[in-house]
Design an enzyme around this catalytic site. Sequence first.
Site, PDB file in Angstrom:
ATOM      1  N   LYS A 206      23.764  35.442  -5.784  1.00 31.03           N
ATOM      2  CA  LYS A 206      22.485  35.596  -5.078  1.00 31.03           C
ATOM      3  C   LYS A 206      21.910  34.224  -4.725  1.00 31.03           C
ATOM      4  O   LYS A 206      21.513  33.968  -3.604  1.00 31.03           O
ATOM      5  CB  LYS A 206      21.514  36.393  -5.959  1.00 31.03           C
ATOM      6  CG  LYS A 206      20.187  36.650  -5.287  1.00 31.03           C
ATOM      7  CD  LYS A 206      19.286  37.546  -6.125  1.00 31.03           C
ATOM      8  CE  LYS A 206      17.886  37.576  -5.524  1.00 31.03           C
ATOM      9  NZ  LYS A 206      16.951  38.399  -6.263  1.00 31.03           N
ATOM     10  N   GLU A 212      28.225  28.712 -13.531  1.00 32.30           N
ATOM     11  CA  GLU A 212      29.532  29.317 -13.775  1.00 32.30           C
ATOM     12  C   GLU A 212      30.264  29.594 -12.461  1.00 32.30           C
ATOM     13  O   GLU A 212      31.447  29.273 -12.283  1.00 32.30           O
ATOM     14  CB  GLU A 212      29.375  30.658 -14.519  1.00 32.30           C
ATOM     15  CG  GLU A 212      28.848  30.558 -15.929  1.00 32.30           C
ATOM     16  CD  GLU A 212      27.332  30.625 -16.031  1.00 32.30           C
ATOM     17  OE1 GLU A 212      26.639  30.262 -15.042  1.00 32.30           O
ATOM     18  OE2 GLU A 212      26.840  31.034 -17.103  1.00 32.30           O
ATOM     19  N   GLY A 266      19.374  40.791  -8.948  1.00 28.48           N
ATOM     20  CA  GLY A 266      20.810  40.640  -9.209  1.00 28.48           C
ATOM     21  C   GLY A 266      21.423  41.883  -9.841  1.00 28.48           C
ATOM     22  O   GLY A 266      22.486  42.360  -9.431  1.00 28.48           O
ATOM     23  N   ARG A 267      20.758  42.453 -10.842  1.00 27.13           N
ATOM     24  CA  ARG A 267      21.342  43.600 -11.553  1.00 27.13           C
ATOM     25  C   ARG A 267      21.151  44.912 -10.798  1.00 27.13           C
ATOM     26  O   ARG A 267      21.531  45.974 -11.290  1.00 27.13           O
ATOM     27  CB  ARG A 267      20.794  43.674 -12.973  1.00 27.13           C
ATOM     28  CG  ARG A 267      19.286  43.614 -13.068  1.00 27.13           C
ATOM     29  CD  ARG A 267      18.814  43.358 -14.492  1.00 27.13           C
ATOM     30  NE  ARG A 267      17.377  43.159 -14.573  1.00 27.13           N
ATOM     31  CZ  ARG A 267      16.762  41.991 -14.406  1.00 27.13           C
ATOM     32  NH1 ARG A 267      17.467  40.909 -14.133  1.00 27.13           N
ATOM     33  NH2 ARG A 267      15.456  41.900 -14.504  1.00 27.13           N
ATOM     34  N   GLU A 352      18.363  43.071 -19.739  1.00 19.58           N
ATOM     35  CA  GLU A 352      17.785  41.977 -18.943  1.00 19.58           C
ATOM     36  C   GLU A 352      16.500  42.464 -18.257  1.00 19.58           C
ATOM     37  O   GLU A 352      15.569  41.692 -18.045  1.00 19.58           O
ATOM     38  CB  GLU A 352      18.789  41.467 -17.896  1.00 19.58           C
ATOM     39  CG  GLU A 352      18.411  40.129 -17.308  1.00 19.58           C
ATOM     40  CD  GLU A 352      19.535  39.453 -16.528  1.00 19.58           C
ATOM     41  OE1 GLU A 352      20.192  38.542 -17.066  1.00 19.58           O
ATOM     42  OE2 GLU A 352      19.772  39.845 -15.370  1.00 19.58           O
ATOM     43  N   HIS A 383      37.639  55.535 -33.837  1.00 16.92           N
ATOM     44  CA  HIS A 383      38.531  54.909 -34.813  1.00 16.92           C
ATOM     45  C   HIS A 383      38.101  53.484 -35.118  1.00 16.92           C
ATOM     46  O   HIS A 383      38.894  52.691 -35.625  1.00 16.92           O
ATOM     47  CB  HIS A 383      39.966  54.955 -34.282  1.00 16.92           C
ATOM     48  CG  HIS A 383      40.408  56.365 -34.021  1.00 16.92           C
ATOM     49  ND1 HIS A 383      40.922  57.180 -34.993  1.00 16.92           N
ATOM     50  CD2 HIS A 383      40.316  57.123 -32.900  1.00 16.92           C
ATOM     51  CE1 HIS A 383      41.166  58.375 -34.479  1.00 16.92           C
ATOM     52  NE2 HIS A 383      40.800  58.372 -33.206  1.00 16.92           N
ATOM     53  N   LYS A 511      19.735  27.976 -19.757  1.00 12.78           N
ATOM     54  CA  LYS A 511      20.350  27.245 -18.637  1.00 12.78           C
ATOM     55  C   LYS A 511      19.816  25.822 -18.596  1.00 12.78           C
ATOM     56  O   LYS A 511      20.569  24.868 -18.406  1.00 12.78           O
ATOM     57  CB  LYS A 511      19.987  27.933 -17.310  1.00 12.78           C
ATOM     58  CG  LYS A 511      20.706  29.244 -17.041  1.00 12.78           C
ATOM     59  CD  LYS A 511      20.357  29.700 -15.618  1.00 12.78           C
ATOM     60  CE  LYS A 511      20.763  31.133 -15.374  1.00 12.78           C
ATOM     61  NZ  LYS A 511      20.299  31.644 -14.088  1.00 12.78           N
TER      62      LYS A 511
HETATM   63  O1  F6P Z   1      21.786  35.895 -16.003  1.00 13.92           O
HETATM   64  C1  F6P Z   1      20.725  35.554 -15.171  1.00 13.92           C
HETATM   65  C2  F6P Z   1      21.030  35.867 -13.761  1.00 13.92           C
HETATM   66  O2  F6P Z   1      19.990  35.325 -13.036  1.00 13.92           O
HETATM   67  C3  F6P Z   1      21.207  37.359 -13.483  1.00 13.92           C
HETATM   68  O3  F6P Z   1      20.012  38.024 -13.329  1.00 13.92           O
HETATM   69  C4  F6P Z   1      22.050  37.328 -12.261  1.00 13.92           C
HETATM   70  O4  F6P Z   1      22.605  38.579 -12.012  1.00 13.92           O
HETATM   71  C5  F6P Z   1      23.042  36.272 -12.649  1.00 13.92           C
HETATM   72  O5  F6P Z   1      22.260  35.289 -13.314  1.00 13.92           O
HETATM   73  C6  F6P Z   1      23.824  35.666 -11.522  1.00 13.92           C
HETATM   74  O6  F6P Z   1      23.010  35.046 -10.578  1.00 13.92           O
HETATM   75  P1  F6P Z   1      23.529  34.690  -9.137  1.00 13.92           P
HETATM   76  O7  F6P Z   1      23.924  35.951  -8.450  1.00 13.92           O
HETATM   77  O8  F6P Z   1      22.388  34.003  -8.455  1.00 13.92           O
HETATM   78  O9  F6P Z   1      24.717  33.779  -9.275  1.00 13.92           O
END
Ligand code: F6P
Length: 543
Positions: A206, A212, A266-267, A352, A383, A511
């Site tokens: 987003k 990452e 995002g979610r 979240e 199990h 972060k």
């Molecule tokens: O984990 C925090 C967050 O902001 C989530 O809400 C989001 O889905 C994720 O990081 C990834 O963010 P982006 O889509 O901006 O890379």
Amino acid sequence: MKPATRAAWDALSRHAAAASSIHLRELFAADAQRFARLSVTWNGWLLDYSKQRVTAQTMSLLQALWQAADVPDWTLRMRAGDAINHTEGRAALHVALRQPAAAGPILHDGHDVMPAVHRELDRMQHFVAQIHGRHWRGATGEPITDIVNIGIGGSDLGPRMATQALAAFRHPDIRVHYVANLDGADLATTLAALQPRSTLFVIASKTFTTQETMQNAASARRWLVQALGEAAVARHFVAVSTNLAEVARFGIDPDNAFAFWDWVGGRYSLWSAIGLPLALAVGFDNFRQMLAGAHAMDQHFFSAPPAENLPGTLALLEIWNSNFLGADNRALLPYSQSLGLLPRYLQQLEMESNGKQTDRQGAALECAAAPVLWGEPGTNGQHAFYQLIHQGGRLIPCEFIACKTPDFDLPGHHQKLLANCFAQSEALMRGKTLAEITAELAAGGMAPAQVAALAPYRSFPGNQPSTTLLLPQLDPFHLGALLALYEHKVFVQSIVWNINPFDQWGVEYGKQLANRLLPIIEGTTPAAGLDSSTAGLIDYCKL
Ligand code: F6P
């Protein structure tokens, strides 16, 4: 707590004090119609909550809480594009992403968002057709056979979970892989099995700034360029983002970027272009079916009264269990291998969204909000951790999900799967008394002394509450409806708890600190002002 909900809340507290000691066995024995009374149906679905520790009176008190908290009004505000995500000044209009084009406008800041939503869907459809039809080819002219989605959180969990859930609908010639973790093992092991010339990367973020995703994207780019040269990037990278300027800076052709908007959390973004890898995996007709299922659930949520409202019922039951009976967690137990990633996906959606302790007025919450969600598919979990649910002495509300018909129909499997699912909720509800196990062991011929010694270990308290949700089948339509069901459940709970479910400030602090520690670990900045533990950990890792 909002003053308006106080009276309804207090009435539930009094009811809980009076009613919570009754065992589920007694409730079933007292009412032969309990299942009929405490279950809801919708569109071929069955939600059986008769094994929850509730009575008709509990439900009507919970429904009064829904009214007092003004769920209908908040729902209208969400649909009207109000900035209900007040800490970020944003609307939450994910329902627009699955609304059919002909269903009318949805306004955001006075503009109808629907034309842009459908324009982007049409672009996705065209792109999927290009890949599936082998018209879009890699830099050497080879067709694309492998898609690697690079994203994390909401830019990963939804499409990853849905790709597994719809395994029965997968395109035969396309394999879709998901890379999320900053740990190089994730990308390295994925790339080890792939050929650059037939691989396409979807960089999904987003913000297009997430550490990452940017690190994995840069490493993927290097892998591709080493094999095919810089000019190949345009044929092997596409992006999905709200930040098209950053996408261009990364070197991805704007024609190969799919947009979404800041009013999509995002979610809550699976329904947008974030669903592109899923659409590539199962085809665009199936993707549209999933949107249709979600829209059908939206309509149900908007119109059904609380007593018949599936998301509302699930929301209220969890409020009962966590705020009035004291449960601090919920186990999500899909009896479906294909729904194996659903617990992980719902962890982000629920925890979240509602893992908060400050209310909409900035005051500390008086009650706990989202409980811990965890789970694994059945029968595997039986199990592993079910022992603790049966005899561990903790209150663990369980949510079973199963399908009437299987998505992979191997003879002999599905009926056994269902038998296990229903047996678990029966055992959790009923338990087994000391007298029952004593009689059972004696009838089996065991010596009385041995019976007396073993019986305490082999009795079960029962009274563990559970809900069972049965779907007709797992297909794109029903999956879409299932996910929308949970989105609305989370929304209802946020209204009752008086919190904003659409921000996630708690994630930011970690972060920030990671960014501060990175130059210290890299050795470019001296360590100063660190606690002894953090300094010691960094010291240990110095080469
Ligand atoms: O984990 C925090 C967050 O902001 C989530 O809400 C989001 O889905 C994720 O990081 C990834 O963010 P982006 O889509 O901006 O890379």
